[in-house]
Design a protein around this motif. Structure first.
Motif, mmCIF file in Angstrom:
data_model
loop_
_atom_site.group_PDB
_atom_site.id
_atom_site.type_symbol
_atom_site.label_atom_id
_atom_site.label_comp_id
_atom_site.label_asym_id
_atom_site.label_seq_id
_atom_site.Cartn_x
_atom_site.Cartn_y
_atom_site.Cartn_z
ATOM 1 N N GLU A 24 -16.568 -32.038 28.632
ATOM 2 C CA GLU A 24 -15.994 -31.614 27.243
ATOM 3 C C GLU A 24 -16.050 -30.271 26.803
ATOM 4 O O GLU A 24 -15.646 -29.278 26.207
ATOM 5 N N LEU A 25 -17.758 -30.447 26.607
ATOM 6 C CA LEU A 25 -18.784 -29.250 26.096
ATOM 7 C C LEU A 25 -17.661 -27.554 27.094
ATOM 8 O O LEU A 25 -17.576 -26.825 27.010
ATOM 9 N N ALA A 26 -18.241 -28.251 28.225
ATOM 10 C CA ALA A 26 -17.869 -27.558 29.718
ATOM 11 C C ALA A 26 -15.887 -26.794 29.310
ATOM 12 O O ALA A 26 -16.125 -25.802 29.551
ATOM 13 N N THR A 27 -15.389 -27.490 29.310
ATOM 14 C CA THR A 27 -13.962 -27.524 28.789
ATOM 15 C C THR A 27 -13.879 -26.533 27.718
ATOM 16 O O THR A 27 -13.596 -24.511 27.975
ATOM 17 N N VAL A 28 -14.245 -26.100 26.370
ATOM 18 C CA VAL A 28 -13.997 -26.087 25.006
ATOM 19 C C VAL A 28 -15.364 -24.374 25.327
ATOM 20 O O VAL A 28 -14.837 -23.578 24.779
ATOM 21 N N ALA A 29 -16.212 -24.580 26.159
ATOM 22 C CA ALA A 29 -17.445 -22.757 26.756
ATOM 23 C C ALA A 29 -16.112 -22.425 27.576
ATOM 24 O O ALA A 29 -16.042 -21.280 27.795
ATOM 25 N N GLN A 30 -15.254 -22.909 28.485
ATOM 26 C CA GLN A 30 -14.674 -22.369 29.152
ATOM 27 C C GLN A 30 -13.404 -21.376 28.795
ATOM 28 O O GLN A 30 -13.649 -19.958 28.786
ATOM 29 N N ARG A 31 -12.661 -22.018 27.963
ATOM 30 C CA ARG A 31 -12.075 -21.218 26.807
ATOM 31 C C ARG A 31 -12.758 -21.118 26.018
ATOM 32 O O ARG A 31 -11.833 -19.286 25.652
ATOM 33 N N MET A 32 -13.644 -20.505 25.279
ATOM 34 C CA MET A 32 -13.991 -19.824 24.331
ATOM 35 C C MET A 32 -14.135 -17.918 25.279
ATOM 36 O O MET A 32 -14.099 -17.560 24.954
ATOM 37 N N GLN A 33 -14.869 -17.853 26.672
ATOM 38 C CA GLN A 33 -15.443 -17.519 27.783
ATOM 39 C C GLN A 33 -14.353 -16.635 27.907
ATOM 40 O O GLN A 33 -14.473 -15.396 27.626
ATOM 41 N N THR A 34 -12.992 -17.157 27.955
ATOM 42 C CA THR A 34 -12.195 -16.514 28.825
ATOM 43 C C THR A 34 -11.296 -15.599 27.286
ATOM 44 O O THR A 34 -10.693 -14.812 27.739
ATOM 45 N N THR A 35 -11.668 -16.841 26.256
ATOM 46 C CA THR A 35 -11.049 -15.717 25.042
ATOM 47 C C THR A 35 -11.579 -14.627 24.341
ATOM 48 O O THR A 35 -11.481 -14.138 23.909
ATOM 49 N N SER A 36 -13.291 -15.037 24.198
ATOM 50 C CA SER A 36 -13.810 -13.636 24.290
ATOM 51 C C SER A 36 -13.292 -12.776 24.950
ATOM 52 O O SER A 36 -13.182 -11.436 25.022
ATOM 53 N N LYS A 37 -13.624 -12.758 26.551
ATOM 54 C CA LYS A 37 -13.307 -11.621 27.473
ATOM 55 C C LYS A 37 -11.836 -10.756 26.914
ATOM 56 O O LYS A 37 -11.595 -9.765 27.239
ATOM 57 N N ARG A 38 -10.660 -11.972 25.885
ATOM 58 C CA ARG A 38 -9.506 -11.258 26.940
ATOM 59 C C ARG A 38 -9.475 -9.966 25.326
ATOM 60 O O ARG A 38 -8.965 -9.490 25.266
ATOM 61 N N ALA A 39 -10.719 -10.698 24.554
ATOM 62 C CA ALA A 39 -11.451 -9.610 23.207
ATOM 63 C C ALA A 39 -11.554 -8.846 23.927
ATOM 64 O O ALA A 39 -10.700 -7.242 22.852
ATOM 65 N N ILE A 40 -12.444 -8.042 24.562
ATOM 66 C CA ILE A 40 -12.864 -7.159 25.170
ATOM 67 C C ILE A 40 -12.112 -6.621 25.550
ATOM 68 O O ILE A 40 -11.812 -5.288 25.523
ATOM 69 N N PHE A 41 -11.250 -7.471 26.653
ATOM 70 C CA PHE A 41 -9.927 -6.695 27.010
ATOM 71 C C PHE A 41 -8.964 -6.021 26.167
ATOM 72 O O PHE A 41 -8.227 -4.692 26.199
ATOM 73 N N ALA A 42 -8.642 -6.759 25.172
ATOM 74 C CA ALA A 42 -8.125 -6.435 23.531
ATOM 75 C C ALA A 42 -8.979 -4.503 23.867
ATOM 76 O O ALA A 42 -7.648 -3.392 23.394
ATOM 77 N N VAL A 43 -10.063 -4.890 23.087
ATOM 78 C CA VAL A 43 -10.625 -3.717 22.615
ATOM 79 C C VAL A 43 -10.339 -2.565 23.876
ATOM 80 O O VAL A 43 -9.839 -0.870 23.341
ATOM 81 N N HIS A 44 -10.031 -2.987 24.707
ATOM 82 C CA HIS A 44 -9.854 -1.870 26.245
ATOM 83 C C HIS A 44 -9.090 -0.697 25.920
ATOM 84 O O HIS A 44 -8.311 0.311 26.421
ATOM 85 N N ARG A 45 -7.711 -1.646 25.423
ATOM 86 C CA ARG A 45 -6.196 -1.114 25.692
ATOM 87 C C ARG A 45 -6.199 -1.224 23.584
ATOM 88 O O ARG A 45 -5.066 -0.114 23.411
ATOM 89 N N ASP A 46 -7.199 -0.363 22.732
ATOM 90 C CA ASP A 46 -7.316 0.007 21.951
ATOM 91 C C ASP A 46 -6.534 -0.738 20.740
ATOM 92 O O ASP A 46 -5.607 -0.329 19.478
ATOM 93 N N ASP A 47 -6.568 -2.567 20.612
ATOM 94 C CA ASP A 47 -5.645 -3.273 20.362
ATOM 95 C C ASP A 47 -6.764 -3.927 19.651
ATOM 96 O O ASP A 47 -7.227 -5.404 19.826
ATOM 97 N N LEU A 48 -7.431 -3.462 18.848
ATOM 98 C CA LEU A 48 -8.153 -4.035 17.972
ATOM 99 C C LEU A 48 -8.114 -5.373 16.913
ATOM 100 O O LEU A 48 -8.208 -6.224 16.644
ATOM 101 N N GLU A 49 -6.642 -5.299 15.885
ATOM 102 C CA GLU A 49 -5.713 -6.609 15.685
ATOM 103 C C GLU A 49 -5.675 -7.756 16.658
ATOM 104 O O GLU A 49 -6.048 -8.606 16.184
#
Length: 190
Positions: A24-49
Motif C-alpha cells: 500500500e505504501l509503495a502505491t502511495v509513494a509511486q503516486r506521490m513521486q509521479t505527481t511531484s514530477k508532474r509539478a516539476i514539469f509544470a514549472v518547466h512550462r512556467d505553469d506555477l499554478e
C-alpha cells in the motif's frame, strides 16, 4: 502445534500484515513521486499554478503514507517512500525558489534535504535556459545566486556514493548556469 513454538501463527500474521502495508505504501509513494514530477514539469512550462495544485496532491498522499508508517514504523525506511519524499521536497523547493517563498525543511532528514537540493540545481538550470531562450532575463542572476548557494551548502558535506554523484551533477548544472549567465553578460556588452 508444538508447545515451544506457540507464536508461529502470530509471526505469520504479522509478516503478511506488514507486507500488505508495504504494498500500500509503495502505491502511495509511486503516486506521490509521479505527481511531484508532474509539478516539476509544470514549472518547466512556467505553469506555477498547476505546480502548486499538484503539490497539494502530494501532501494528501504524504499524509496517507505517514499514516501507514505510523502503523508500521519500519516502512519509513523503504526506498520507494524515501525517493518519493525526496522528489516531493525537490518540487517544493523549486516552486518556493521561483515564487521567492520560504519553505520549511525537514531538518531531521538531512539526506532528503541534501538529495533534493542537489536535484533542484539541475531544475534551476533548466528553468534558466528556458528563460534565456524566451528572452526573459529578469531572474537569471537570482537563479544563479540560489544555485551557487545550494552548491556551497552541498560542498560542506563529505558526500560519498550516490550522494557524491548527485553533488557532482549539481556542480555540472551550476557550471551550465554560470556559462549561460557569462554568455548573456558578454552579449549585453557587445
Amino acid at each position: 502445534m508444538p508447545f515451544f513454538l506457540p507464536d508461529l501463527g502470530l509471526v505469520k500474521e504479522r509478516f503478511f500484515a506488514r507486507e500488505a502495508a508495504k504494498r500500500e505504501l509503495a502505491t502511495v509513494a509511486q503516486r506521490m513521486q509521479t505527481t511531484s514530477k508532474r509539478a516539476i514539469f509544470a514549472v518547466h512550462r512556467d505553469d506555477l499554478e498547476t505546480a502548486l495544485a499538484l503539490l497539494e496532491e502530494t501532501h494528501e498522499a504524504e499524509s496517507l503514507g505517514e499514516s501507514l508508517c505510523r502503523q508500521e514504523p519500519s516502512l519509513v525506511h523503504e526506498g520507494i517512500w524515501r525517493a518519493a519524499r525526496e522528489e516531493q521536497l525537490e518540487a517544493e523547493l523549486l516552486v518556493a525558489i521561483l515564487l521567492e517563498r520560504e519553505t520549511i525543511l525537514p531538518v531531521n532528514d538531512p539526506e532528503r534535504v541534501i538529495g533534493a537540493c542537489s536535484d533542484v540545481v539541475g531544475e534551476l538550470a533548466r528553468v534558466l535556459v528556458r528563460d534565456v531562450t524566451q528572452g526573459e532575463l529578469a531572474r537569471v542572476e537570482r537563479l544563479k545566486s540560489v544555485a551557487q548557494m545550494l552548491l556551497g551548502f552541498l560542498l560542506e558535506f563529505d558526500a560519498t556514493g550516490s550522494a557524491r554523484q548527485k553533488v557532482d551533477q549539481a556542480r555540472q548544472h551550476l557550471r551550465k548556469i554560470e556559462d549561460v549567465a557569462y554568455d548573456l553578460a558578454v552579449r549585453r556588452r557587445v
